[in-house]
Design a protein around this motif. Structure first.
Motif, PDB file in Angstrom:
ATOM      1  N   UNK A  14     -98.576 -42.413 -80.258  1.00 18.35           N
ATOM      2  CA  UNK A  14     -97.341 -40.736 -80.281  1.00 18.35           C
ATOM      3  C   UNK A  14     -97.554 -39.590 -80.502  1.00 18.35           C
ATOM      4  N   UNK A  15     -98.675 -39.184 -80.748  1.00 22.32           N
ATOM      5  CA  UNK A  15     -99.764 -37.179 -80.617  1.00 22.32           C
ATOM      6  C   UNK A  15     -99.890 -37.314 -78.482  1.00 22.32           C
ATOM      7  N   UNK A  16     -99.877 -38.141 -78.130  1.00 18.13           N
ATOM      8  CA  UNK A  16    -100.257 -37.857 -77.172  1.00 18.13           C
ATOM      9  C   UNK A  16     -98.547 -37.834 -76.155  1.00 18.13           C
ATOM     10  N   UNK A  17     -98.171 -38.902 -77.030  1.00 26.18           N
ATOM     11  CA  UNK A  17     -96.290 -39.177 -76.034  1.00 26.18           C
ATOM     12  C   UNK A  17     -95.776 -37.839 -76.392  1.00 26.18           C
ATOM     13  N   UNK A  18     -95.631 -37.717 -77.917  1.00 28.49           N
ATOM     14  CA  UNK A  18     -95.234 -35.904 -78.212  1.00 28.49           C
ATOM     15  C   UNK A  18     -95.769 -34.650 -76.832  1.00 28.49           C
ATOM     16  N   UNK A  19     -97.017 -34.397 -76.861  1.00 25.04           N
ATOM     17  CA  UNK A  19     -97.746 -33.605 -75.617  1.00 25.04           C
ATOM     18  C   UNK A  19     -96.901 -33.633 -74.627  1.00 25.04           C
ATOM     19  N   UNK A  20     -96.672 -35.241 -74.382  1.00 28.75           N
ATOM     20  CA  UNK A  20     -96.746 -34.980 -72.741  1.00 28.75           C
ATOM     21  C   UNK A  20     -95.029 -34.796 -72.773  1.00 28.75           C
ATOM     22  N   UNK A  21     -94.401 -34.846 -73.508  1.00 27.40           N
ATOM     23  CA  UNK A  21     -92.885 -34.694 -73.232  1.00 27.40           C
ATOM     24  C   UNK A  21     -92.722 -33.009 -73.285  1.00 27.40           C
ATOM     25  N   UNK A  22     -93.879 -32.233 -74.486  1.00 29.15           N
ATOM     26  CA  UNK A  22     -93.756 -30.849 -74.349  1.00 29.15           C
ATOM     27  C   UNK A  22     -93.939 -30.483 -73.111  1.00 29.15           C
ATOM     28  N   UNK A  23     -95.433 -30.878 -72.453  1.00 29.94           N
ATOM     29  CA  UNK A  23     -95.580 -30.541 -71.041  1.00 29.94           C
ATOM     30  C   UNK A  23     -95.423 -30.978 -70.189  1.00 29.94           C
ATOM     31  N   UNK A  24     -93.533 -31.823 -70.124  1.00 27.43           N
ATOM     32  CA  UNK A  24     -92.778 -32.049 -69.622  1.00 27.43           C
ATOM     33  C   UNK A  24     -93.394 -33.125 -67.941  1.00 27.43           C
ATOM     34  N   UNK A  25     -94.422 -33.708 -68.821  1.00 27.16           N
ATOM     35  CA  UNK A  25     -94.270 -34.940 -67.853  1.00 27.16           C
ATOM     36  C   UNK A  25     -93.823 -36.211 -67.947  1.00 27.16           C
ATOM     37  N   UNK A  26     -94.046 -36.992 -67.859  1.00 19.37           N
ATOM     38  CA  UNK A  26     -93.790 -38.779 -67.625  1.00 19.37           C
ATOM     39  C   UNK A  26     -94.744 -38.996 -68.894  1.00 19.37           C
ATOM     40  N   UNK A  27     -93.955 -39.544 -70.705  1.00 17.39           N
ATOM     41  CA  UNK A  27     -94.238 -40.239 -71.347  1.00 17.39           C
ATOM     42  C   UNK A  27     -93.794 -41.809 -71.938  1.00 17.39           C
ATOM     43  N   UNK A  28     -94.425 -42.474 -70.894  1.00 20.06           N
ATOM     44  CA  UNK A  28     -94.789 -43.802 -70.783  1.00 20.06           C
ATOM     45  C   UNK A  28     -95.566 -44.790 -72.270  1.00 20.06           C
ATOM     46  N   UNK A  29     -94.472 -45.910 -72.725  1.00 22.29           N
ATOM     47  CA  UNK A  29     -95.169 -46.672 -74.188  1.00 22.29           C
ATOM     48  C   UNK A  29     -94.942 -48.110 -73.737  1.00 22.29           C
ATOM     49  N   UNK A  30     -96.750 -48.443 -73.728  1.00 22.64           N
ATOM     50  CA  UNK A  30     -96.291 -50.156 -72.988  1.00 22.64           C
ATOM     51  C   UNK A  30     -96.532 -50.545 -74.762  1.00 22.64           C
ATOM     52  N   UNK A  31     -95.309 -51.227 -75.692  1.00 20.49           N
ATOM     53  CA  UNK A  31     -95.591 -51.938 -77.190  1.00 20.49           C
ATOM     54  C   UNK A  31     -96.301 -53.255 -76.722  1.00 20.49           C
ATOM     55  N   UNK A  32     -96.655 -53.783 -78.682  1.00 19.59           N
ATOM     56  CA  UNK A  32     -97.038 -55.222 -78.408  1.00 19.59           C
ATOM     57  C   UNK A  32     -96.291 -56.021 -79.897  1.00 19.59           C
ATOM     58  N   UNK A  33     -95.762 -57.532 -79.216  1.00 17.16           N
ATOM     59  CA  UNK A  33     -95.348 -57.360 -80.240  1.00 17.16           C
ATOM     60  C   UNK A  33     -96.671 -58.056 -81.435  1.00 17.16           C
ATOM     61  N   UNK A  34     -96.013 -57.460 -82.630  1.00 21.19           N
ATOM     62  CA  UNK A  34     -97.354 -57.499 -83.912  1.00 21.19           C
ATOM     63  C   UNK A  34     -96.616 -58.240 -84.653  1.00 21.19           C
ATOM     64  N   UNK A  35     -97.779 -58.231 -85.705  1.00 24.41           N
ATOM     65  CA  UNK A  35     -96.821 -59.131 -86.753  1.00 24.41           C
ATOM     66  C   UNK A  35     -95.610 -58.456 -87.928  1.00 24.41           C
TER      67      UNK A  35
END
Length: 260
Positions: A120-141
């Motif tokens: 989340x921290x890295x995605x937040x920083x990317x948004x604040x820096x005006x860049x593209x923020x990508x998340x690749x999630x995974x199914x977990x229990x």
């Protein structure tokens, strides 16, 4: 308003379980504890899996197709890994924000696992820096879900498909302090570089105090006992400086033979 003119009383919504299986959202009684990966790899149950595995190939193929289609037009991207348990008020979280922001300002897209903590921290920083923020999630229990700072998000059923996306669409890894999942991504990347499956792929460990013990063990045990070559320690770079992270990444992008 109620019949007597009073404001209605709003009841607090009760929390309920929620889980994603790839693109499918399950809630309440529909939530399952068994994951798709587990169903694929677990061969201790009934033998009906012998008849269903060929059909699973189609689902696996569809995940690759969806991933390739969604990520094909990404700009130059860097994956940032780290613990989902990193607290928002911790120095590690702040480092993740700074790294994400610096990467975005330098023109990189930022890819994470899309979860909480360091991701989340890295995605937040990317948004604040005006860049593209990508998340690749995974199914977990236990459901994590994609954090609110993800602009482009995909949810995968299979770990191996997700890992392929990380490597295929990243030009380097930045690894913040993390647990077993982070170590898994780290050593898979190092193995791919060592075996030259990927070339000129920088792997940066951020946080010398956290990673120092691991590096010492690699040197004093793995290399000392001949299980790895001394130059394998050059496959990664350890730093505490965000500016140095960018410098290492930029050096890797230069054509081979170019002097700094």
């Amino acid at each position: 308003m109620t019949a007597n003119g009073d404001e209605p009383v709003r009841r607090a919504r009760k929390p309920f379980p929620e889980k994603r299986k790839g693109p499918v959202l399950l809630r309440r009684d529909q939530v399952e504890t068994k994951t798709t990966d587990q169903a694929l790899l677990d061969t201790t149950g009934p033998t009906d899996w012998l008849h269903t595995d060929p059909w699973r190939v189609l689902r696996i193929t569809s995940e690759f197709v969806e991933g390739f289609g969604a990520l094909a037009k990404l700009p130059t991207a860097i994956s940032v890994f780290g613990s989902a348990r990193t607290k928002p008020d911790s120095p590690e979280y702040q480092s993740g924000v700074e790294i994400g922001r610096a990467l975005a300002e330098a023109g990189y897209a930022v890819i994470t696992g899309g979860g909480p903590g360091a991701m989340e921290a890295a995605n937040k920083g990317a948004v604040e820096g005006g860049g593209l923020s990508v998340g690749l999630g995974i199914e977990l229990p236990f459901e994590q879900g994609l954090n609110e700072y993800v602009d482009l998000g995909l949810n995968f059923r299979y770990f191996f498909v997700r890992k392929t996306m990380f490597v295929k669409y990243s030009q380097g890894f930045v690894v913040l302090p993390g647990g077993l999942g982070t170590l898994d991504e780290l050593f898979e990347a190092l193995t791919l570089v060592q075996t030259q499956k990927v070339t000129r792929f920088p792997v940066i460990l951020f946080g010398s105090a956290y990673w120092g013990g691991l590096v010492d063990w690699l040197r004093s045990t793995l290399v000392a006992q001949g299980k790895a070559n001394p130059d394998d320690l050059d496959l990664f770079h350890v730093t505490d400086d965000v500016a140095e992270v960018l410098k290492v990444l930029e050096e890797a992008r230069k054509p081979q033979g170019t002097q700094a």
